[in-house]
Design a protein around this motif. Structure first.
Motif, PDB file in Angstrom:
ATOM      1  N   ASP A   1      23.599 -11.571  47.493  1.00 11.50           N
ATOM      2  CA  ASP A   1      24.114 -10.658  48.521  1.00 11.50           C
ATOM      3  C   ASP A   1      25.373 -11.243  49.145  1.00 11.50           C
ATOM      4  O   ASP A   1      25.328 -12.327  49.727  1.00 11.50           O
ATOM      5  CB  ASP A   1      23.079 -10.437  49.631  1.00 11.50           C
ATOM      6  N   ASN A   2      26.482 -10.538  49.001  1.00 10.47           N
ATOM      7  CA  ASN A   2      27.737 -10.868  49.687  1.00 10.47           C
ATOM      8  C   ASN A   2      28.186 -12.318  49.511  1.00 10.47           C
ATOM      9  O   ASN A   2      28.526 -12.995  50.480  1.00 10.47           O
ATOM     10  CB  ASN A   2      27.610 -10.547  51.185  1.00 10.47           C
TER      11      ASN A   2
ATOM     12  N   ASN B   1      30.623 -15.076  46.976  1.00  8.70           N
ATOM     13  CA  ASN B   1      31.591 -15.295  45.917  1.00  8.70           C
ATOM     14  C   ASN B   1      30.957 -16.305  44.964  1.00  8.70           C
ATOM     15  O   ASN B   1      30.828 -17.480  45.293  1.00  8.70           O
ATOM     16  CB  ASN B   1      32.900 -15.821  46.516  1.00  8.70           C
TER      17      ASN B   1
END
Length: 138
Positions: free
Chosen positions: A124-125, A127
């Motif tokens: 989730d979210n 990089n």
């Protein structure tokens, strides 16, 4: 005599016959490497305190269970191999002194074998990039 011979043959066949353990497949390793934007390892430089690393499986909105047996090797987190031994999808929470994030593992039981295959790991979210079994998290 014939009964003893038949019993011995039957007993021998029982021990030589195939079963799930004959094709046991260990779970794939899941490795997390934490780096900053300069690609510096955050465990190695001390930004992440290894004693604060915690992994929890979220069972539902009111309960969870901790995943123990994780290791640190070469300044990377190696998740316990049992983390992906299930058929379906599971949500997890990863916590350190620096970062908190959720991830999901989808795995499935191997056909005719005692093992599981990881189908996907989603974050989730974050990089992230993947190289073999290592997920680099920036």
């Amino acid at each position: 005599m014939k009964f003893l011979l038949a019993a011995t043959l039957l007993f021998s066949l029982f021990f030589i016959s195939c079963n799930d353990d004959d094709c046991y497949q260990p779970s794939e390793k899941i490795i997390f490497e934490f780096v900053n934007s300069k690609n510096e390892n955050l465990i190695e430089n001390g930004s992440i305190n290894v004693s604060t690393i915690s992994i929890t499986r979220i069972l539902d909105e009111n309960s969870s269970v901790g995943i123990t047996g994780n290791k640190i090797e070469n300044n990377k987190v190696i998740l316990h191999e049992a983390i992906s031994r299930f058929d379906g999808s599971a949500n997890f929470l990863f916590t350190t002194n620096l970062k908190l994030f959720k991830f999901n593992i989808t795995s499935s039981k191997m056909k005719d074998c005692n093992g599981y295959t990881i189908k996907s790991i989603n974050f989730d979210n974050l990089n992230t990039s993947k190289s073999e079994n290592t997920y680099k998290i920036v």
